[in-house]
Design a protein around this motif. Structure first.
Motif, PDB file in Angstrom:
ATOM      1  N   ALA A 149      -0.819  -4.729  -8.650  1.00 14.90           N
ATOM      2  CA  ALA A 149      -0.831  -2.886  -8.279  1.00 14.90           C
ATOM      3  C   ALA A 149      -0.340  -2.876  -6.824  1.00 14.90           C
ATOM      4  CB  ALA A 149      -1.396  -2.334  -8.778  1.00 14.90           C
ATOM      5  N   PRO A 150       0.049  -2.111  -5.764  1.00 19.44           N
ATOM      6  CA  PRO A 150      -0.133  -1.829  -4.330  1.00 19.44           C
ATOM      7  C   PRO A 150      -1.830  -0.888  -4.409  1.00 19.44           C
ATOM      8  CG  PRO A 150       1.217  -0.486  -5.353  1.00 19.44           C
ATOM      9  CD  PRO A 150       1.192  -1.352  -6.327  1.00 19.44           C
ATOM     10  N   ALA A 151      -2.475  -0.393  -3.551  1.00 20.24           N
ATOM     11  CA  ALA A 151      -3.374  -0.002  -2.925  1.00 20.24           C
ATOM     12  C   ALA A 151      -3.034   1.280  -2.777  1.00 20.24           C
ATOM     13  CB  ALA A 151      -4.218  -0.436  -2.492  1.00 20.24           C
ATOM     14  N   ILE A 152      -3.482   2.073  -3.485  1.00 24.29           N
ATOM     15  CA  ILE A 152      -3.490   3.934  -2.738  1.00 24.29           C
ATOM     16  C   ILE A 152      -4.493   3.975  -1.564  1.00 24.29           C
ATOM     17  CG2 ILE A 152      -3.389   5.558  -2.768  1.00 24.29           C
ATOM     18  CD1 ILE A 152      -0.939   4.891  -4.774  1.00 24.29           C
ATOM     19  N   ALA A 153      -3.567   4.535  -0.037  1.00 20.49           N
ATOM     20  CA  ALA A 153      -3.954   4.672   0.629  1.00 20.49           C
ATOM     21  C   ALA A 153      -3.848   6.335   0.863  1.00 20.49           C
ATOM     22  CB  ALA A 153      -3.893   4.249   1.799  1.00 20.49           C
ATOM     23  N   VAL A 174       0.689  -1.233  -0.197  1.00 23.17           N
ATOM     24  CA  VAL A 174       0.148   0.056  -0.881  1.00 23.17           C
ATOM     25  C   VAL A 174       0.602   1.124   0.111  1.00 23.17           C
ATOM     26  CG1 VAL A 174       0.491   0.208   2.761  1.00 23.17           C
ATOM     27  CG2 VAL A 174      -2.142   1.125   1.292  1.00 23.17           C
ATOM     28  N   VAL A 175       0.297   2.168  -0.800  1.00 21.75           N
ATOM     29  CA  VAL A 175       1.189   3.505  -0.867  1.00 21.75           C
ATOM     30  C   VAL A 175       0.403   4.732   0.115  1.00 21.75           C
ATOM     31  CG1 VAL A 175       1.367   5.880  -2.589  1.00 21.75           C
ATOM     32  CG2 VAL A 175       2.163   2.861  -2.875  1.00 21.75           C
ATOM     33  N   LEU A 203      -8.547   3.175  -0.795  1.00 26.20           N
ATOM     34  CA  LEU A 203      -8.825   3.678   0.925  1.00 26.20           C
ATOM     35  C   LEU A 203      -8.357   5.089   1.182  1.00 26.20           C
ATOM     36  CD1 LEU A 203      -6.235   0.690   0.902  1.00 26.20           C
ATOM     37  CD2 LEU A 203      -8.062  -0.107   2.697  1.00 26.20           C
ATOM     38  N   VAL A 204      -9.226   5.255   2.029  1.00 26.77           N
ATOM     39  CA  VAL A 204      -9.885   6.611   2.406  1.00 26.77           C
ATOM     40  C   VAL A 204      -9.781   6.652   3.233  1.00 26.77           C
ATOM     41  CG1 VAL A 204     -11.294   8.588   2.350  1.00 26.77           C
ATOM     42  CG2 VAL A 204     -10.868   7.328   0.347  1.00 26.77           C
TER      43      VAL A 204
END
Length: 260
Positions: free
Chosen positions: A117-121, A83-84, A144-145
């Motif tokens: 691919a990584p998720a973006i948080a 995750v980023v 993700l938020v």
């Protein structure tokens, strides 16, 4: 590129013997590999760039002080992460898009049990985000938020309607940085990478949850009043890190420091 530290067979014995070849993505991935994690462990690393006089941005963006090799390392660090984690202001200023799958890292990610691919948080208290952007509507991994329990309910609903996963990591409106790390790890996102901005990195430093800093030192001077890589209130006692790796290319220093 040459390795300056730690000293290995890739470190030239004399300065005139420097290696001018471009490192492969596999070599970069090996140099920046996450440490082995316990079954319930997690690792938060930050990736930032700074000028010689301490500026983290120029005209509000990091790209002008970056370079080609810095961007290759940026892509490598993303490709290794689950995750980023990024602040909402950085999403707005840098025009964040979903992380993309890269064939060069596909086998490595599959072997590590990761998706393509990584998720973006995105960390935000106000939820002031444009949920019509591709970051929310068409990511390879669900965006993700991360927000507080008191976040505006209409914005929470808008995030969910756009397909985002809302993660509560704070009792009020603000996000508890340490809890955010734990909440992401509980979702299996244990190899964590933050790209700032400075306010978010400062929160992670203040919470003492940063395990590693990957800092590119750009051979440039900007003067002015640009932010440092970490902002917010200072810590009571400075946190001491130990150097793990130093690479050099075209005057840029690519450093990695880990918690002691």
């Amino acid at each position: 590129m040459r390795r300056l530290f730690p000293v290995t067979d890739q470190t030239p014995a004399r300065s005139q013997d420097r290696e001018d070849r471009e490192w492969s993505l596999d070599e970069l991935a090996d140099a920046y590999a996450y440490p082995a994690l316990a079954a319930d462990g997690h690792w938060l690393r930050a990736n930032m760039v700074s000028t010689l006089d301490g500026a983290a941005q120029h005209d509000g963006r990091s790209q002008p002080i970056s370079g080609e090799t810095d961007m290759r390392i940026f892509g490598t660090l993303r490709a290794l992460a689950d995750v980023v984690v990024v602040g909402a202001e950085t999403v707005r200023q840098e025009g964040y898009r979903p992380a993309r799958a890269r064939e060069a890292f596909a086998a490595r990610r599959e072997a590590a049990g990761q998706g393509p691919a990584p998720a973006i948080a995105v960390v935000t208290a106000s939820m002031d985000l444009d949920f019509s952007l591709p970051l929310f509507t068409s990511p390879l991994a669900t965006t993700l938020v991360v927000t507080g329990a008191a976040a505006p309910s209409d914005r929470v609903a808008a995030a969910k309607a756009a397909g985002a996963e809302v993660v509560v990591a704070g009792e009020g409106a603000a996000v508890d940085a340490a809890r955010a790390v734990r909440e992401l790890a509980a979702r299996g996102l244990r190899r964590q990478l933050t790209e700032g901005g400075p306010r978010l990195l400062g929160q992670f430093v203040a919470a003492d949850v940063l395990d590693e800093l990957c800092l590119t030192i750009s051979p440039t001077l900007t003067a002015g009043g640009a932010q440092r890589i970490a902002g917010g209130p200072s810590v009571t006692v400075p946190h001491r890190l130990a150097p793990a790796c130093v690479l050099e290319e075209a005057g840029f220093l690519f450093t990695s420091y880990r918690r002691i």
